[in-house]
Design a protein around this motif. Structure first.
Motif, PDB file in Angstrom:
ATOM      1  N   ASP A  47      -8.055   3.393  -8.110  1.00 20.72           N
ATOM      2  CA  ASP A  47      -8.688   3.931  -6.907  1.00 20.72           C
ATOM      3  C   ASP A  47      -7.829   3.677  -5.670  1.00 20.72           C
ATOM      4  O   ASP A  47      -7.573   2.530  -5.304  1.00 20.72           O
ATOM      5  N   TRP A  58     -11.493   0.317 -12.903  1.00 20.21           N
ATOM      6  CA  TRP A  58     -11.830   1.266 -11.847  1.00 20.21           C
ATOM      7  C   TRP A  58     -11.014   1.020 -10.583  1.00 20.21           C
ATOM      8  O   TRP A  58     -10.406   1.938 -10.060  1.00 20.21           O
ATOM      9  N   ASN A  59     -11.064  -0.221 -10.050  1.00 11.98           N
ATOM     10  CA  ASN A  59     -10.385  -0.502  -8.781  1.00 11.98           C
ATOM     11  C   ASN A  59      -8.890  -0.220  -8.863  1.00 11.98           C
ATOM     12  O   ASN A  59      -8.302   0.272  -7.897  1.00 11.98           O
TER      13      ASN A  59
END
Length: 122
Positions: free
Chosen positions: A60, A56-57
């Motif tokens: 992002d 995810w990170n």
């Protein structure tokens, strides 16, 4: 650490900006939540923290396309105020600490916040 200070080891995936604020604290605390972040969610397993940081990170922009995995210990008696939340499979367990309780959470960290992993966008 006294005999009464039993601790729980937790993990937290963070992006670049949050990591810089943790560094500025001397690795002693997590930064206040932003207005749109009503909870702070440390997780119970390194595997889950790695999954968030890596999957995810790194995708992002707000995380700087970097995911760090941190680990730290928190007094068990403080955590006993909050039930463990399962979000998905049994591997996805976390605590939901209200944003207004984060300063108190930070006061219950024993030792330093350690970085144990770093992932970048491929």
């Amino acid at each position: 650490m006294g005999v009464i200070d039993k601790t729980v080891t937790l993990f937290r995936p963070v992006g670049q900006k949050e990591m810089e604020l943790i560094r500025k604290s001397g690795y002693t605390s997590f930064p206040p939540r932003l207005p749109f972040q009503p909870i702070f969610y440390p997780v119970l397993s390194e595997e889950y923290a790695v999954q968030i940081a890596r999957d995810w990170n790194t995708k992002d922009a707000a995380s700087g396309y970097i995911g760090y995995v941190t680990t730290f210990r928190v007094r068990a008696n403080f955590l006993s105020l909050y039930p463990v939340q399962t979000v998905g499979s049994s591997k996805h367990q976390e605590y939901w600490i209200p944003a207004e309780k984060l300063a108190e959470f930070n006061q219950n960290i024993i030792g330093l916040i350690e970085v144990i992993g770093k992932f970048r966008a491929s």
